[in-house]
Scaffold this motif. Sequence first.
Motif, PDB file in Angstrom:
ATOM      1  N   GLY A  62       0.811  -1.209   0.000  1.00 22.50           N
ATOM      2  CA  GLY A  62       0.000   0.000   0.000  1.00 22.50           C
ATOM      3  C   GLY A  62       0.846   1.261   0.000  1.00 22.50           C
ATOM      4  N   PRO A  63       0.221   2.425  -0.187  1.00 25.67           N
ATOM      5  CA  PRO A  63       0.953   3.697  -0.251  1.00 25.67           C
ATOM      6  C   PRO A  63       1.789   3.953   1.000  1.00 25.67           C
ATOM      7  N   ARG A  64       3.049   4.311   0.777  1.00 25.20           N
ATOM      8  CA  ARG A  64       3.967   4.668   1.867  1.00 25.20           C
ATOM      9  C   ARG A  64       4.748   5.903   1.424  1.00 25.20           C
ATOM     10  N   PRO A  65       4.061   7.050   1.346  1.00 26.19           N
ATOM     11  CA  PRO A  65       4.677   8.235   0.731  1.00 26.19           C
ATOM     12  C   PRO A  65       5.898   8.782   1.458  1.00 26.19           C
ATOM     13  N   HIS A  66       6.043   8.489   2.748  1.00 27.05           N
ATOM     14  CA  HIS A  66       7.150   9.072   3.517  1.00 27.05           C
ATOM     15  C   HIS A  66       8.357   8.140   3.657  1.00 27.05           C
ATOM     16  N   VAL A  67       8.191   6.894   3.303  1.00 26.32           N
ATOM     17  CA  VAL A  67       9.275   5.933   3.463  1.00 26.32           C
ATOM     18  C   VAL A  67      10.395   6.220   2.469  1.00 26.32           C
ATOM     19  N   ARG A  68      11.615   6.199   2.967  1.00 29.40           N
ATOM     20  CA  ARG A  68      12.795   6.459   2.127  1.00 29.40           C
ATOM     21  C   ARG A  68      13.801   5.324   2.310  1.00 29.40           C
ATOM     22  N   PRO A  69      14.663   5.090   1.318  1.00 22.98           N
ATOM     23  CA  PRO A  69      15.689   4.039   1.453  1.00 22.98           C
ATOM     24  C   PRO A  69      16.652   4.361   2.592  1.00 22.98           C
ATOM     25  N   PHE A  70      17.172   3.328   3.200  1.00 19.34           N
ATOM     26  CA  PHE A  70      18.139   3.458   4.293  1.00 19.34           C
ATOM     27  C   PHE A  70      19.532   3.651   3.710  1.00 19.34           C
ATOM     28  N   ASP A  71      20.191   4.745   4.109  1.00 20.32           N
ATOM     29  CA  ASP A  71      21.529   5.082   3.629  1.00 20.32           C
ATOM     30  C   ASP A  71      22.559   4.380   4.520  1.00 20.32           C
ATOM     31  N   VAL A  72      22.941   3.184   4.148  1.00 20.94           N
ATOM     32  CA  VAL A  72      23.846   2.389   4.973  1.00 20.94           C
ATOM     33  C   VAL A  72      25.206   3.064   5.108  1.00 20.94           C
ATOM     34  N   ALA A  73      25.717   3.613   4.020  1.00 25.15           N
ATOM     35  CA  ALA A  73      27.046   4.233   4.049  1.00 25.15           C
ATOM     36  C   ALA A  73      27.068   5.461   4.952  1.00 25.15           C
ATOM     37  N   GLY A  74      26.065   6.333   4.814  1.00 24.83           N
ATOM     38  CA  GLY A  74      26.010   7.528   5.650  1.00 24.83           C
ATOM     39  C   GLY A  74      25.832   7.185   7.117  1.00 24.83           C
ATOM     40  N   TYR A  75      24.968   6.248   7.384  1.00 21.16           N
ATOM     41  CA  TYR A  75      24.730   5.776   8.749  1.00 21.16           C
ATOM     42  C   TYR A  75      26.018   5.230   9.364  1.00 21.16           C
ATOM     43  N   SER A  76      26.724   4.405   8.621  1.00 21.57           N
ATOM     44  CA  SER A  76      27.938   3.771   9.144  1.00 21.57           C
ATOM     45  C   SER A  76      29.019   4.797   9.463  1.00 21.57           C
ATOM     46  N   ALA A  77      29.145   5.828   8.614  1.00 20.70           N
ATOM     47  CA  ALA A  77      30.137   6.876   8.858  1.00 20.70           C
ATOM     48  C   ALA A  77      29.786   7.672  10.113  1.00 20.70           C
ATOM     49  N   ASP A  78      28.508   7.981  10.291  1.00 19.60           N
ATOM     50  CA  ASP A  78      28.053   8.715  11.471  1.00 19.60           C
ATOM     51  C   ASP A  78      28.280   7.891  12.730  1.00 19.60           C
ATOM     52  N   LEU A  79      28.016   6.605  12.639  1.00 14.90           N
ATOM     53  CA  LEU A  79      28.219   5.703  13.770  1.00 14.90           C
ATOM     54  C   LEU A  79      29.683   5.684  14.203  1.00 14.90           C
ATOM     55  N   ALA A  80      30.592   5.588  13.228  1.00 13.85           N
ATOM     56  CA  ALA A  80      32.027   5.568  13.540  1.00 13.85           C
ATOM     57  C   ALA A  80      32.455   6.862  14.219  1.00 13.85           C
ATOM     58  N   ASN A 128      -4.733  -5.962   4.096  1.00 13.03           N
ATOM     59  CA  ASN A 128      -6.143  -5.584   4.182  1.00 13.03           C
ATOM     60  C   ASN A 128      -6.595  -5.077   2.827  1.00 13.03           C
ATOM     61  N   ASP A 129      -7.719  -5.571   2.358  1.00 12.15           N
ATOM     62  CA  ASP A 129      -8.263  -5.170   1.055  1.00 12.15           C
ATOM     63  C   ASP A 129      -7.240  -5.328  -0.064  1.00 12.15           C
ATOM     64  N   GLY A 130      -6.468  -6.404  -0.006  1.00 12.49           N
ATOM     65  CA  GLY A 130      -5.524  -6.689  -1.077  1.00 12.49           C
ATOM     66  C   GLY A 130      -4.250  -5.883  -1.049  1.00 12.49           C
ATOM     67  N   GLU A 131      -4.017  -5.143   0.051  1.00 14.13           N
ATOM     68  CA  GLU A 131      -2.809  -4.319   0.192  1.00 14.13           C
ATOM     69  C   GLU A 131      -2.166  -4.564   1.546  1.00 14.13           C
ATOM     70  N   LEU A 132      -0.858  -4.359   1.594  1.00 12.51           N
ATOM     71  CA  LEU A 132      -0.146  -4.328   2.865  1.00 12.51           C
ATOM     72  C   LEU A 132      -0.298  -2.912   3.402  1.00 12.51           C
ATOM     73  N   GLN A 133      -1.029  -2.766   4.513  1.00 11.06           N
ATOM     74  CA  GLN A 133      -1.357  -1.445   5.046  1.00 11.06           C
ATOM     75  C   GLN A 133      -0.806  -1.278   6.454  1.00 11.06           C
ATOM     76  N   PHE A 134      -0.267  -0.084   6.728  1.00 10.32           N
ATOM     77  CA  PHE A 134       0.205   0.216   8.074  1.00 10.32           C
ATOM     78  C   PHE A 134      -0.957   0.126   9.065  1.00 10.32           C
ATOM     79  N   VAL A 135      -0.690  -0.452  10.228  1.00  8.39           N
ATOM     80  CA  VAL A 135      -1.676  -0.487  11.308  1.00  8.39           C
ATOM     81  C   VAL A 135      -1.616   0.854  12.022  1.00  8.39           C
TER      82      VAL A 135
END
Length: 274
Positions: A62-80, A128-135
Amino acid sequence: MLPTDNHVHTRWSWDTAGSSSMELACARAVELGLPGLAFTEHVDFTAWHGDDAGSYRGHAVGPRPHVRPFDVAGYSADLARCREMFPQLRILSGIEAGEPHLFSSAVATVLGAGDFDRVLGSLHAIENDGELQFVDADLFSRLDARDLMRRYFDELLVLVESSSVFGVLAHCDYARRYWPATAGDYREDVFEENYRSVFRALAASGRALEINTRSPLASVELVRWWWQTGGEAVSFGSDAHDPYSVGNRFAVAVDIVEAAGFRPGRDRFDFWRR
């Protein structure tokens, strides 16, 4: 002493981009005297990828307009960088995988792109109704509350039984957050067998149950069900989406877990155990 916070979000999560940073979360952990924390960023997807198990179920994402890909490289640099800034903390890497049993291929790709100490498994959506929907509150407004909770637990059981990528089951009754006032008080005992079914499967796999302090806090009786069904370990997680929520209500959560029969593990960084 307070335990490690094993569930923290920062700007690398798609829903926390403007509300938190690793540095501020670490500073808060030091202020509270926490021994460590795990940055478990959201890993969610807007469509089926590759050989995802969910793609064979015959429903769409189903629609997930705010979801964005996880930036593994940026995250890892910040973690270090934060590990260098806060040597007094044990800072763990991690992800919170949403519906890992459905997005099996996509989650595996993310895990293969980095080195993660903590992997949480979460169920935020059901079909639900043929879509994966956030609860959420909207879904509760369209469906019977008790039926929706039972459907949630049924899918959670499938998640536990069919995905082995995670080590901690996060907020086992996440849908409870949106329980409508019109349905009366939420009673854990009404869903006792649903909880116990999930707990038995999780315990049999040797994984840990999270006590999530952002959700309505679990009762001593609920945590005792986990103990009675063979659960060996408990993880504490604030599910913080801002730095001031790191370690939130941990003192109360510790009292609940102790009353249910669990004790601190081998050291301050370990899960609590029976």
